[in-house]
Design an enzyme around this catalytic site. Structure first.
Site, PDB file in Angstrom:
ATOM      1  N   CYS A  94       0.847  -1.203   0.000  1.00 26.22           N
ATOM      2  CA  CYS A  94       0.000   0.000   0.000  1.00 26.22           C
ATOM      3  C   CYS A  94       0.877   1.246   0.000  1.00 26.22           C
ATOM      4  CB  CYS A  94      -0.960  -0.034   1.180  1.00 26.22           C
ATOM      5  SG  CYS A  94      -2.298   1.159   1.013  1.00 26.22           S
ATOM      6  N   HIS A 226      -3.589  -5.486   0.991  1.00 25.42           N
ATOM      7  CA  HIS A 226      -2.896  -5.731   2.259  1.00 25.42           C
ATOM      8  C   HIS A 226      -2.851  -7.220   2.611  1.00 25.42           C
ATOM      9  CE1 HIS A 226      -2.491  -1.605   3.852  1.00 25.42           C
ATOM     10  NE2 HIS A 226      -3.564  -1.343   3.137  1.00 25.42           N
ATOM     11  N   GLU A 228      -1.097  -8.587   4.872  1.00 25.57           N
ATOM     12  CA  GLU A 228      -0.960  -8.766   6.328  1.00 25.57           C
ATOM     13  C   GLU A 228      -2.318  -8.731   7.012  1.00 25.57           C
ATOM     14  OE1 GLU A 228      -0.621  -6.007   4.794  1.00 25.57           O
ATOM     15  OE2 GLU A 228      -1.087  -4.267   6.052  1.00 25.57           O
TER      16      GLU A 228
END
Lengths: 265, 958
Positions: A94, A226, A228
């Site tokens: 990002c 994302h 994560e």
């Protein structure tokens, strides 16, 4: 043990979950402020993996990622270059992707580590949007193995995006053609059946639905979604429906990075 | 030199800002008149720089070399075809880009730039008259409270001249009552006569006049906003003509009494810190606070809402020794988005603009802070046109052993974070008065724009300093600025502070201004002198400023100095406890509203379709998607749920510790429509609603705590205070029986708007926010229908309670039969249903609230992408044998009801025991949505995609 440096500065805000994802993948991770690198208190060379996490570095003031990108360029340029030349992997997620692109480190077709060859700019909707998207792993050279972060990954992934400036634009036709030809486009935005479908499946209006790219070495990888935020099934928006348990789609990316570092560094 | 750089998109690249402004202009009714809008960023640089440096700054920093180009001399050629509107900040308003831009210019090796300002330039093409352009500019391009249209070229304002120190005394010793009132009014102190007299008496004893600084400090500390004088004062309550109660401290005798009597061991710190603290697990506690920022948001929606978020985040940071902010919640009440411009009172912004500005303000602040905004609600009513409500909440997490604080004698008084400016002066007192059509002009300085990154840096530094044990106490600079923060922290010790040390954004502030300024992003700490060097080094590494301004003394006096001269010397006891009790009258009289006739219509399909697109019920996806609800990675149940991720979830669940399955459930209950009928049953209903939502996702009300936020009109008026008393009484009656403690709360009174001719008060509104700890989040369920064939049950009793319902509202009525709550039964129902859900017998659950049972059924069906067939003949019959009409069963909003999609019917029925449950029908494998009436006739016959489209339409493309 594989040591990951998670770079942070004013406005970084996905640092802890990114560090957690690497730890789950078997690495140790450390959050380090850019001031500590530029002052020499910490050295990049002490780590095996560099992760630039999401957030709003310096508030996205002027343009997202720009100010931290300039810091990489003007303050720790040598350290970064050496890190790459030593074959160490870098991931930008990002805001981290925006930073790598705006610093000229991605896609770095010129090989000079500074020419800006693409950008990530304001979404077509002109506003920040948070939603889950489908990503197709691009077949071809990139997909078959160049990118160390996405080896053996599923063909269709589901990950969240949350950004206001994620529209990927290559500098010109030539750059786009080279990205394609050299297999550097890793992920494209698609619908649940793997087809291009426009907004909101392509959440920002990215050229050719590009969601993530890597450099020629395959070490440096950047993406707007994302990973994560989807390492456990409990993070998926429909986990109460689909009944799957265990790891989320994003986990393999961290695992790949750590495994690569283990094997080669 | 001074220099101007303009940046715009190159030809051939999409100008997203320009296009979005064009859409806003078209929405105003200029459809065929505006052809094109282009947007230009303007940077103004001042300092010792030459042209080649300006070029370097432009190329290396200000433009995106792929998509943008710059012009140092302007774009005169392009502008010939356009009308130009340039918008710049007013002098004294902080430009949020300045700090980062200055830093970034130094990063590229140029050190001569002293000031950077920005402006925005809009180029409009079309057949527009100057008057039309003026109107467009006022409605969508700028807000005169903080900005202005530039005539000629923008410039950088010279810094104001330095402040010439001149101590000011206010002559009150000999002042008459009239004079005292004048002093309060002219000084915008909002102190009433009795308070002024009390101050006069105090200073007569001291045989001297107060300084302006002393008077201001008292006004801040004694403001309604800080002291809650109405809630803590004496009230004579009259109902039906008789004096019913003499209440001494409404807060202590209702809301706080629940908590005291329940005495839950897991309530760690309640009603005393900046937020309420409860236990989370063996290592951590969590805290929760909700604030309002109504008046600033009415004047400047973007800045007002943003600083509302920033403020409540600092409440978490200022709780105990500092909690890490982890979840935001935001609840808004606005005027109707389609309100006619012609009817808009003078000085009021249009509700749609207020809404867009507020949403953008919350979005930009919370997203930049990296805090997920996961829960909220948005409601609309005509009475919010002049006075919208903006509730901002934050949950924080902190280590158990860091949950309490205490400043020590000899500690240094330290300010960290942003600098102090003239912004936000008189915020606390301004919020304690009513809004008028002149507020925009008079109270402009009370409105601020926040800078989230300043707060983020400060947060990162505070959490590190906390973990290294570098301070004894911390509190936020909120309303009243340093005067409240330092004053509060030193309440039991006393403080000496040197006001000239307060770091300023610009010159020219008087000692009093710097003391009471509510400039954002600042916190106050009490630091052991031995730890100060380490503290400074921690903050400096994050580029955050630290300033020692004084010392906690132990003499129980607040003494302020400016360049060595004492400018204030107040007894802490008088400052904090000297405010006289208010004595107020409260009267409650029932109001009769017109009751509509229920027609027993043959077909109710149309009613349902229209009901789903009324603004209170319609999808808020447009708003929710602008908030990052995934950041920090802990989101388990998101605000939008179902097969297409777009159904309306009941509550959100978050895992603050990523390696654990323990979670936090957040929900909210609010209903101003019930408040119009009877605040007692409104309060009862919204408590029930917040708890229902906790249960619906799999939570347990026995592990739940709640927060109150009362927003009321002017409580000096006995009728309005009467309603407030009733609402507070319901809080006690209902929460006590449910066994749910209040842990924190806040009231915002004087939510009225004066147009100069008439006064419009908001409907009495209570927001209840619930927080519950959930041991295993993998047991959670969502509201979307899961599987064809599953039976669908109603759990709960339906009464003829259409008063205040969304169905009546759609018909233009309020009605009288407001839903009631039976908490003893309600508690059994909620605990019973919780255990059924925990057992795995339930596939989906949705609480019945706005729109009644039928709205809940429809939402479950279309969120799951599955049809439903429902038979009202299976519904409960009322106790008295009045024949129920289908409308009542479908649209009544009776409390404590749930629609339950059952996965294991036998188990479900067994676990629910004697609790009232009714099998209504089942989930279907197609897209049809059918409801058969009490007598078996098909009353609703439609498809789920139609229902969903109607529900999504109103806020789809704002």
């Amino acid at each position: 043990m594989v040591r990951v440096i998670v770079l942070r500065t004013a406005g970084t805000n996905c640092d802890r979950e990114t560090a957690f994802a690497f730890e789950e993948a078997g690495a140790s991770s450390e959050l380090v402020h850019i001031n500590k690198l530029s002052s020499g208190e910490k050295k990049l060379s002490d780590y095996h993996i560099l992760a630039i996490p999401g957030g709003f570095s310096y508030g996205d003031d002027i343009a997202s990622g720009k100010i931290l990108a300039n810091e990489l360029k003007f303050k720790i340029e040598e350290g970064i270059k050496q890190f790459i030349l030593n074959g160490k992997p870098i991931i930008g997620i990002c805001n981290g992707f925006q930073i790598l692109v705006k610093a000229g480190l991605l896609p770095n077709l010129s090989g000079d580590f500074k020419t800006i060859e693409a950008t990530l700019t304001l979404n077509d909707s002109a506003k920040f949007e948070s939603r889950w998207v489908y990503l197709r792993r691009v077949k071809g050279q990139g997909g078959t193995g160049k990118c160390v972060w996405t080896k053996g990954i599923k063909d269709l992934l589901c990950l969240p995006v949350a950004h206001g400036e994620g529209k990927f634009i290559p500098k010109d036709k030539n750059i786009l053609a080279r990205l394609k030809k050299e297999g550097l486009i890793i992920f494209e935005y698609v619908d649940e059946n793997g087809r291009y479908k426009g907004y909101p499946y392509n959440p920002n209006g990215s050229v050719e639905n590009i969601a993530g790219i890597c450099d020629k070495t395959g070490q440096i990888f950047g993406l707007m979604p994302h990973p994560e935020r989807y390492i456990s099934y409990l993070q998926h928006p429909r986990w109460t429906r689909i009944g799957s348990r265990g790891r989320g789609d994003g986990f393999a990316i961290f695992k790949n990075g750590v495994e690569f570092a283990k094997k080669h560094l | 030199m001074f220099c101007r750089v303009e940046v715009k998109e190159k030809d051939g690249f999409y100008d997203a800002v320009g296009e979005s402004v064009k859409k806003d202009i078209i929405d105003l009714g200029f459809k065929n008149k505006v052809k094109k809008v282009r947007f230009v960023y303007v940077y103004l640089l001042e300092g010792d720089i030459n042209e080649s440096e300006v070029k370097k700054i432009s190329e290396e920093l200000l433009i995106d070399p792929v998509t943008q180009e710059y012009a140092i001399k302007g774009n005169a050629a392009l502008e010939k075809e356009f009308k130009v509107v340039e918008v710049a900040y007013n002098p004294g308003v902080m430009d949020p880009v300045e700090d980062s831009a200055k830093k970034a210019i130094q990063d590229i090796g140029i050190n001569g730039v002293r000031t950077v300002n920005t402006a925005k330039k809009y180029l409009l093409k079309g057949r527009l008259t100057n008057n039309e352009i003026h109107s467009i500019a006022e409605k969508v391009l700028y807000n005169k409270v903080i900005q202005h249209i530039v005539k000629g070229a923008s410039t950088i304002y010279p810094e104001p001249p330095p402040y010439q120190f001149k101590p000011v005394n206010i002559n009150i010793l000999k002042a008459s009552d009239k004079k005292l009132k004048d002093i309060s009014k002219i000084g915008q102190l909002f102190l009433n006569l009795e308070e002024m007299r009390t101050i006069q008496k105090y200073f007569r004893k001291l045989k001297r006049n107060p300084t302006d600084c002393e008077l201001e400090t008292l006004a801040q500390t004694w403001s309604e906003h800080c002291k809650h004088k109405t809630f803590r004062g004496k009230i004579e309550y009259v109902e039906k003509g008789f004096l019913r109660h003499c209440i001494d401290n409404l807060l202590k005798s209702t809301v706080m009494k629940v908590t005291e009597e329940l005495n839950r061991p897991w309530c760690v710190s309640v009603f005393k810190d900046n937020s309420g603290v409860i236990r989370f697990d063996e290592k951590y506690n969590v805290c929760f606070k909700v604030e309002t920022h109504n008046h600033p948001s009415a004047l400047e929606p973007y800045g007002g809402a943003g600083t509302g978020v920033g403020g409540v985040i600092r409440d978490s940071l200022g709780t105990g020794l500092g909690a890490k902010p982890i979840i935001n919640t935001d609840v808004f009440c606005f005027g109707p988005p389609d309100y006619p411009y012609k009817r808009l009172p003078k000085g009021v912004l249009h509700p749609k603009r207020v809404m867009k500005g507020v949403v953008a303000g919350v979005r930009d602040y919370a997203n930049r802070m990296g805090i997920p905004t996961s829960n909220g609600a948005v409601l609309f009513d005509e009475r919010f046109v002049g006075n919208p409500l903006v509730f901002c909440g934050n949950v924080g997490i902190l280590p158990k052993e860091k949950s309490l604080k205490k400043a020590k004698k000899g500690d240094l008084a330290v300010v960290v974070g942003g600098r102090t400016g003239r912004d936000g002066i008189h915020g606390a007192t301004f919020s304690s008065g009513e809004l008028t059509h002149k507020s925009q002009e008079l109270s402009g300085s009370a409105v601020q724009i926040g800078n989230a990154i300043t707060e983020k840096k400060m947060t990162d530094a505070i959490l590190e300093a906390r973990d290294r044990n570098l301070y004894h106490a911390i509190t936020d600079c909120g309303a009243g600025g340093l005067s409240s923060a330092i004053g509060e922290m030193g309440e039991n010790l006393g403080v000496d502070a040197d006001l000239e040390k307060i770091p300023l954004k610009y010159k020219g502030l008087s000692y009093t201004e710097s003391w009471i300024s509510e400039a954002q992003e600042r916190m106050a700490l009490a630091v052991d002198p031995e730890k100060i060097d380490e503290l400074i080094s921690v903050f400096e590494k994050e580029n955050v400023e630290v300033t020692v301004i004084g010392r906690f003394t132990g003499n129980k006096h607040l003494r302020l100095f400016y360049r060595g001269q004492c400018v204030a010397n107040l007894d802490m006891e008088f400052l904090h406890n000297g405010v006289p009790d208010l004595v107020r009258k409260a009267v409650w009289e029932e109001v009769k509203h017109k009751e509509p006739v229920i027609k027993n219509k043959k077909d109710l399909t149309k009613d349902l379709v229209s009901l789903l697109s009324t603004p209170n019920i319609a999808s808020k996806e447009w708003i929710i998607r602008q908030y990052d609800h995934e950041v920090q990675g802990g989101s388990v149940l998101k605000p939008l749920q179902g097969i297409k991720n777009d159904g309306p979830g009941d509550a959100c669940i978050t895992r603050p510790i990523l390696s654990s399955k323990k979670g936090i459930i957040l929900s909210c209950g609010i209903n101003p429509d019930y408040g119009k009928i009877d605040p007692y049953w409104m309060a009862a209903s919204v408590i029930d609603e917040a708890l229902r939502q906790v249960v619906a996702v799999g939570g347990d009300i026995q592990k739940c705590a709640i927060l109150d936020n009362f927003c009321w009109g002017n409580t000096e008026r006995p009728d309005r205070l009467g309603g407030l008393v009733r609402a507070a009484m319901a809080c006690y009656d209902i929460a006590k029986v449910y066994g749910v403690p209040f842990i924190s709360g806040k009231d915002s009174l004087n939510n009225e708007y004066s147009t100069g001719k008439e006064i419009i008060a908001i409907p009495p509104t209570l927001l209840i926010s619930a927080i519950a700890v959930m041991d295993d989040v993998s047991k959670a369920i969502t509201m979307d229908a899961k599987k064809a064939g599953h039976p669908v049950y109603m759990a709960g009793l339906t009464g003829d309670e259409l008063g205040g319902s969304q169905y009546y509202k759609m018909m233009g009525f309020i009605g009288n039969n407001v839903p009631r709550v039976d908490p003893a039964y309600g508690k059994r129902m909620m605990i019973g249903l919780s255990s059924a859900i925990k057992s795995g017998a339930v596939a989906a659950c949705h609480d019945c609230s706005d729109g009644g049972a039928v709205a809940a059924l429809a939402e479950m069906a279309f969120a799951g992408g599955l049809g439903m067939e429902i038979k009202l003949g299976n519904f409960n019959r009322p106790k008295a044998q009045i024949l129920f009409q289908d409308e009542v069963l479908l649209f009544s909003e009776s409390n404590t009801r749930f629609i339950v999609e059952v996965a294991d019917e036998k188990k479900f029925v067994r676990l629910m025991g004697d609790l009232p449950i009714w099998k209504l029908g089942h989930v279907k494998n197609d897209r049809t949505f059918k409801i058969f009436g009490i007598y078996g006739k098909l009353k609703i016959n439609t498809e789920i995609n139609k229902l969903k489209a109607s529900w999504q339409a109103p806020f789809k493309n704002l």
